[in-house]
Design a protein around this motif. Sequence first.
Motif, PDB file in Angstrom:
ATOM      1  N   THR A 179       1.004   9.470  -3.723  1.00 38.97           N
ATOM      2  CA  THR A 179       0.106  10.995  -2.877  1.00 38.97           C
ATOM      3  C   THR A 179       0.777  10.486  -1.169  1.00 38.97           C
ATOM      4  O   THR A 179       1.486   9.637  -1.277  1.00 38.97           O
ATOM      5  CB  THR A 179      -1.371  10.584  -3.047  1.00 38.97           C
ATOM      6  OG1 THR A 179      -2.029  10.468  -4.189  1.00 38.97           O
ATOM      7  CG2 THR A 179      -2.283  11.459  -1.909  1.00 38.97           C
ATOM      8  N   ALA A 180       0.168  11.590  -0.670  1.00 32.75           N
ATOM      9  CA  ALA A 180       1.721  11.273   0.689  1.00 32.75           C
ATOM     10  C   ALA A 180       0.474  11.528   1.716  1.00 32.75           C
ATOM     11  O   ALA A 180      -0.833  11.665   0.978  1.00 32.75           O
ATOM     12  CB  ALA A 180       1.953  12.826   0.753  1.00 32.75           C
ATOM     13  N   MET A 181       0.104   9.977   2.251  1.00 38.46           N
ATOM     14  CA  MET A 181      -0.764   9.481   3.149  1.00 38.46           C
ATOM     15  C   MET A 181       0.263   9.335   4.332  1.00 38.46           C
ATOM     16  O   MET A 181       0.690  10.350   5.013  1.00 38.46           O
ATOM     17  CB  MET A 181      -0.960   7.654   2.854  1.00 38.46           C
ATOM     18  CG  MET A 181      -0.933   7.356   1.521  1.00 38.46           C
ATOM     19  SD  MET A 181      -2.573   7.607   0.765  1.00 38.46           S
ATOM     20  CE  MET A 181      -4.266   6.898   1.262  1.00 38.46           C
ATOM     21  N   ASP A 182      -0.810   8.776   5.546  1.00 39.27           N
ATOM     22  CA  ASP A 182      -0.336   9.607   7.006  1.00 39.27           C
ATOM     23  C   ASP A 182       0.971   8.935   6.705  1.00 39.27           C
ATOM     24  O   ASP A 182       1.565   7.382   6.726  1.00 39.27           O
ATOM     25  CB  ASP A 182      -1.480   9.298   7.469  1.00 39.27           C
ATOM     26  CG  ASP A 182      -2.767   9.623   8.182  1.00 39.27           C
ATOM     27  OD1 ASP A 182      -2.873  10.673   7.411  1.00 39.27           O
ATOM     28  OD2 ASP A 182      -3.594   9.330   8.999  1.00 39.27           O
ATOM     29  N   PRO A 183       1.584   9.319   8.077  1.00 36.95           N
ATOM     30  CA  PRO A 183       3.325   8.921   8.361  1.00 36.95           C
ATOM     31  C   PRO A 183       2.601   7.323   9.330  1.00 36.95           C
ATOM     32  O   PRO A 183       1.403   6.934   9.757  1.00 36.95           O
ATOM     33  CB  PRO A 183       3.127   9.430   9.123  1.00 36.95           C
ATOM     34  CG  PRO A 183       2.378  10.895  10.009  1.00 36.95           C
ATOM     35  CD  PRO A 183       1.127  10.461   8.882  1.00 36.95           C
ATOM     36  N   VAL A 184       4.057   6.548   9.150  1.00 35.27           N
ATOM     37  CA  VAL A 184       3.604   4.926   9.593  1.00 35.27           C
ATOM     38  C   VAL A 184       4.428   4.937  11.147  1.00 35.27           C
ATOM     39  O   VAL A 184       5.954   5.579  10.989  1.00 35.27           O
ATOM     40  CB  VAL A 184       4.189   4.244   8.815  1.00 35.27           C
ATOM     41  CG1 VAL A 184       4.652   2.597   8.769  1.00 35.27           C
ATOM     42  CG2 VAL A 184       3.349   4.040   7.318  1.00 35.27           C
ATOM     43  N   SER A 185       4.498   4.843  12.003  1.00 40.25           N
ATOM     44  CA  SER A 185       4.765   4.507  12.942  1.00 40.25           C
ATOM     45  C   SER A 185       5.091   3.532  13.440  1.00 40.25           C
ATOM     46  O   SER A 185       4.302   2.251  13.017  1.00 40.25           O
ATOM     47  CB  SER A 185       4.553   5.264  14.829  1.00 40.25           C
ATOM     48  OG  SER A 185       4.576   6.612  14.270  1.00 40.25           O
ATOM     49  N   ALA A 241       6.675   8.365  10.415  1.00 40.03           N
ATOM     50  CA  ALA A 241       7.714   7.605   8.718  1.00 40.03           C
ATOM     51  C   ALA A 241       6.806   8.725   7.621  1.00 40.03           C
ATOM     52  O   ALA A 241       5.693   8.315   7.724  1.00 40.03           O
ATOM     53  CB  ALA A 241       8.237   6.918   8.861  1.00 40.03           C
ATOM     54  N   PRO A 242       7.086   9.772   7.103  1.00 44.37           N
ATOM     55  CA  PRO A 242       6.647   9.962   6.157  1.00 44.37           C
ATOM     56  C   PRO A 242       5.561   8.688   4.968  1.00 44.37           C
ATOM     57  O   PRO A 242       7.018   8.191   4.632  1.00 44.37           O
ATOM     58  CB  PRO A 242       7.439  11.205   5.131  1.00 44.37           C
ATOM     59  CG  PRO A 242       8.004  11.670   5.866  1.00 44.37           C
ATOM     60  CD  PRO A 242       8.600  10.393   6.939  1.00 44.37           C
ATOM     61  N   ALA A 243       4.978   8.762   4.666  1.00 43.72           N
ATOM     62  CA  ALA A 243       4.469   7.426   3.710  1.00 43.72           C
ATOM     63  C   ALA A 243       4.324   7.593   2.313  1.00 43.72           C
ATOM     64  O   ALA A 243       3.100   9.242   1.892  1.00 43.72           O
ATOM     65  CB  ALA A 243       3.184   6.787   4.455  1.00 43.72           C
ATOM     66  N   THR A 244       4.108   7.167   1.134  1.00 44.19           N
ATOM     67  CA  THR A 244       4.352   7.735  -0.059  1.00 44.19           C
ATOM     68  C   THR A 244       2.661   6.047  -0.614  1.00 44.19           C
ATOM     69  O   THR A 244       3.178   4.973  -0.801  1.00 44.19           O
ATOM     70  CB  THR A 244       5.034   7.730  -1.308  1.00 44.19           C
ATOM     71  OG1 THR A 244       5.889   8.827  -0.464  1.00 44.19           O
ATOM     72  CG2 THR A 244       4.785   8.702  -2.679  1.00 44.19           C
ATOM     73  N   LEU A 256       0.887  -0.812  -0.118  1.00 41.02           N
ATOM     74  CA  LEU A 256      -0.037  -0.071  -0.021  1.00 41.02           C
ATOM     75  C   LEU A 256       0.980   1.130   0.184  1.00 41.02           C
ATOM     76  O   LEU A 256       0.789   2.179  -0.975  1.00 41.02           O
ATOM     77  CB  LEU A 256      -0.712  -0.474   1.321  1.00 41.02           C
ATOM     78  CG  LEU A 256      -2.089  -1.105   1.588  1.00 41.02           C
ATOM     79  CD1 LEU A 256      -2.538  -0.585   2.437  1.00 41.02           C
ATOM     80  CD2 LEU A 256      -2.775  -0.869   0.059  1.00 41.02           C
ATOM     81  N   VAL A 257       1.566   1.207   1.015  1.00 40.47           N
ATOM     82  CA  VAL A 257       2.600   2.482   0.925  1.00 40.47           C
ATOM     83  C   VAL A 257       4.288   1.671   1.404  1.00 40.47           C
ATOM     84  O   VAL A 257       3.858   1.338   1.881  1.00 40.47           O
ATOM     85  CB  VAL A 257       1.878   3.227   2.162  1.00 40.47           C
ATOM     86  CG1 VAL A 257       0.661   3.628   1.880  1.00 40.47           C
ATOM     87  CG2 VAL A 257       1.772   3.574   3.449  1.00 40.47           C
ATOM     88  N   THR A 258       5.303   3.254   0.994  1.00 40.56           N
ATOM     89  CA  THR A 258       6.396   2.674   1.139  1.00 40.56           C
ATOM     90  C   THR A 258       6.852   4.264   1.955  1.00 40.56           C
ATOM     91  O   THR A 258       6.100   4.731   2.532  1.00 40.56           O
ATOM     92  CB  THR A 258       6.842   3.234   0.342  1.00 40.56           C
ATOM     93  OG1 THR A 258       7.083   4.450  -0.716  1.00 40.56           O
ATOM     94  CG2 THR A 258       7.135   2.008  -0.788  1.00 40.56           C
ATOM     95  N   PHE A 259       7.596   3.571   3.160  1.00 42.98           N
ATOM     96  CA  PHE A 259       8.631   5.394   4.181  1.00 42.98           C
ATOM     97  C   PHE A 259       9.667   4.818   4.024  1.00 42.98           C
ATOM     98  O   PHE A 259      10.120   3.997   3.906  1.00 42.98           O
ATOM     99  CB  PHE A 259       7.001   4.555   5.064  1.00 42.98           C
ATOM    100  CG  PHE A 259       7.604   3.145   6.037  1.00 42.98           C
ATOM    101  CD1 PHE A 259       8.638   2.908   6.978  1.00 42.98           C
ATOM    102  CD2 PHE A 259       6.808   3.017   5.698  1.00 42.98           C
ATOM    103  CE1 PHE A 259       8.518   1.791   7.374  1.00 42.98           C
ATOM    104  CE2 PHE A 259       6.642   1.025   6.138  1.00 42.98           C
ATOM    105  CZ  PHE A 259       7.818   1.506   7.064  1.00 42.98           C
ATOM    106  N   THR A 260      10.009   6.094   4.708  1.00 46.47           N
ATOM    107  CA  THR A 260      11.351   5.849   5.639  1.00 46.47           C
ATOM    108  C   THR A 260      11.907   5.403   6.464  1.00 46.47           C
ATOM    109  O   THR A 260      11.054   5.736   8.128  1.00 46.47           O
ATOM    110  CB  THR A 260      12.315   7.317   4.997  1.00 46.47           C
ATOM    111  OG1 THR A 260      12.158   8.138   5.762  1.00 46.47           O
ATOM    112  CG2 THR A 260      12.247   7.483   3.718  1.00 46.47           C
TER     113      THR A 260
END
Length: 478
Positions: free
Chosen positions: A394-400, A374-377, A354-358
């Motif tokens: 699209t920028a999605m909600d961050p991931v913790s 972490a910013p998620a895309t 669904l999303v990738t994050f750093t």
Amino acid sequence: MPLSRSARALALSLLTALLSALIPASAAHAESRTVQGGRLDWAIRSSFQSYVTGPIAQGSWGLTGGAATVGGSQFRFHSAQGSYDPATGAFEAAFAGGVRFTGHRKADGTNELDLTVSRPRVVVQGGRGTLYADMASKAKGSGRMSVRAQVPLADLNLGGIDMRGGGSPVALSGVPATLTAQGAAAFAGYYPAGTQLDPVSLTVDVRSPKPTAQSTTQPPAPTAEATAKPSTSPKPTASSPGSAASTGGLRTAAVDWGVRRTFREYVTGAIAQGKWTLAGGAQDGGALFRFPDGKGTYDARKQTLDAAFSGSVRFTGAHLDLTLAKVTTKVTGGKGTLSADVTSAGTTTKAVPLVTFTAPDFAPKNGLAAVTEAPATLTEGGARAFGGMYKAGTAMDPVSLAVTVDATAKLPALPDLGSDAKPAPSASATTAAPSAPAAPAATSSTGTYVAIGAAVFLAAALAVLVAVRRRRTGTRTD
């Protein structure tokens, strides 16, 4: 003539009785209760939000520290902590989370408007209320950035509110707020002191003091260890002391993700008029969903993770039925991917990325490896999962993400919204006059103790007076 020894003894004993009767009243008056859990809802100033996102500033705002939104324009701050004295009405509650406004983007990529309001705290003392907050703002014109802790940002109009005698939860609704002089300076000069801000509402849970050891008559409740049934598995689990995990591998893990704020607002808003439902152990933190009980592998040296989590979230509404379940995360080379089984229109697609994050630093510290907000895309697969509502990238909600690697480490606490904190589909700010919390019958005990003390005091005074008169006149006592 001085009092006789018997008269002095009588007076002393009566004085002792007087003090004994008054001590409970003093203790009840001084007894403060703990505020633990709850939320504060505040739009700060709705017209400022419109200005920031409008055609002039062409900016935006974002949430930090687990803050959420409720209704069309309010920000929800969480995890109240503080104290409350029902006898005097003294109240203090500090909340977590923040909101950052940016706008007027310049050619060099910086923003002329940059303002953050975080960690609001409400203090009520002597019938007066003040809202404090941490403020970081860039001054208009000079662009000088200033950071100030716990600025008295707004005066709260508590007219007609009696804070005494409240039970739990303690709630204030639609309290008028006015910008202070210090708040105006911290607000980068966008508004003068005395400007009307949006009303403030809060709800917090209050815990009564624990009884002392002397007053406790019941035996202590058995602990979880004492009541837990012995494990039927002869093999050590990932969290057992004898497992390989106890030497640095994964013991337990959790991933927090709110999907996307505007998507949640769409689901519960006027168009979809829907809701979300959690199952399988997933938890609602207001601005995020927690998927717990992570199982898998973690390599502290390589900082890699491959884990699966329990729980699911289902979004339903008009022309909407979307479920995300069996969430997994993989982290390698400083980058992470969050995947899930996606069910839409009765069809399930498994393990959709669904999303990738750093995740640049995923090494354990004090037994905990963590990635925070972490910013998620959104990925191509994620875009298809949302039916084309959002494009890939699209920028999605961050991931913790949090992983414990030893027995002493604990996962970060989930935002605590307090009692009755379920999202309302059509919640909005209210400007109705605040009402005083009802006083429970238990508060009458203070008056009872005072009355007893007064009676004992009168008895002592009369007894001493009679003793003195009899001593002076020689009156017989038999």
